[in-house]
Write an enzyme that holds these catalytic residues in place. Structure first.
Site, short mmCIF file in Angstrom:
data_model
loop_
_atom_site.label_atom_id
_atom_site.label_comp_id
_atom_site.label_asym_id
_atom_site.label_seq_id
_atom_site.Cartn_x
_atom_site.Cartn_y
_atom_site.Cartn_z
CG ASP A 96 1.07 6.43 3.55
OD1 ASP A 96 0.42 5.38 3.77
OD2 ASP A 96 2.05 6.77 4.25
NE ARG A 98 4.89 10.86 3.74
CZ ARG A 98 3.63 11.09 4.11
NH1 ARG A 98 2.72 10.12 4.02
NH2 ARG A 98 3.29 12.26 4.59
NE ARG A 118 -3.67 -2.11 2.71
CZ ARG A 118 -4.64 -2.14 3.62
NH1 ARG A 118 -4.79 -1.12 4.44
NH2 ARG A 118 -5.43 -3.18 3.71
#
Length: 272
Positions: free
Chosen positions: A65, A216, A63
């Site tokens: 974001d 991140r 996945r």
């Protein structure tokens, strides 16, 4: 990532199709389907179900974001023998017509029954424009940091990230509750590339999987070191703390791109 479907009305699923997907994540609320949100998976599901005229199960390699991009995301979809008559050319032309222009299927593979796109190593690259001048043509895929970064200092912090260890410090707090947070990182290094004539600083990381916002937050932590607010040794302290508050800020989503997945070459055969 996988939505429940009623398969009682269709024949037994005998094989798997795997699609290599690229997308600009700027307009989406992430990859995974969410009620009331526009997502990459939702658009892919709509397009594939339109062509096959039935519900599908869709699984992705990892996945991403909201706002994160992909060059080579992979999704797997179980299919029937009868559906394997659809050619590669038919799939590519149909998906080009049915998908939004910021999502593209670039390749179609056949795989064995039961193959899942999910459980394999993957690579992600974060791009930073660390200079006074605003990036223009590459702006949608980079973090414009404005201030120069000490790449040597950030590189000195990277070895602490390697190996299998607990990356809870880099995980979104709500996502870590009651879930394993150990991951294995095989590569973490800085480089440079030129995009549309603009010099870009890149950080590439490869791992067996990533936690929610892990890449991140690692980038945000490295930037603290690159700004000389912290020493390279701080990275080891952050990892050992197993506490999100010990790490640096989360870097913006726009600079992150899912670059690819490593599968056994024998697993995937390009569709005729």
């Amino acid at each position: 990532m996988t939505a429940p479907s009623d398969f009682n009305s269709i024949p037994e699923l005998d094989a798997t199709l795997v699609f290599r997907v690229a997308y600009d994540g700027s307009s989406y609320s992430g990859f995974a389907e969410q009620p009331g949100q526009t997502t990459v998976a939702g658009e892919l599901r709509r397009a594939i179900e339109t062509l096959l005229r039935r519900p599908i199960d869709l699984t992705c390699a990892g996945r991403t974001d909201a706002g994160v991009h992909a060059v080579a995301q992979y999704i797997s979809v179980p299919v029937t023998d009868a559906e394997l008559v659809l050619t590669r050319r038919r799939w590519l032309r149909a998906m080009d017509a049915l998908l939004p222009k910021d999502i593209a299927i670039n390749e179609v593979y056949r795989a064995r029954k039961g193959f899942s796109a999910r459980f394999d190593a993957r690579s992600r690259t974060y791009r930073i424009a660390d200079r006074d001048a605003r990036p223009v043509l590459s702006r949608g895929a980079v973090w414009w940091h404005r201030y120069p970064l000490d790449v040597e200092a950030m590189s000195a912090a990277c070895p602490a990230l390697l190996g299998e260890q607990d990356f809870k410090s880099f995980c979104k707090v709500a996502s870590a509750v009651g879930k394993p947070t150990h991951r294995c990182v095989m590569r973490a290094e800085f480089g440079h590339e030129v995009a549309f004539g603009e010099d870009i600083l890149t950080f590439t990381i490869e791992g067996n999987a990533f936690l929610h916002s892990m890449v991140r937050t690692i980038v945000g932590t490295l930037v603290e070191i690159g700004m000389h607010r912290r020493e390279p040794e701080w990275m080891r302290e952050v990892i050992d703390a197993c506490d999100r508050t010990a790490a640096g800020p989360t870097a913006p989503a726009c600079g992150l791109t899912f670059m690819g997945v490593d599968y056994d070459p024998a697993e995937l055969v390009v569709l005729d």
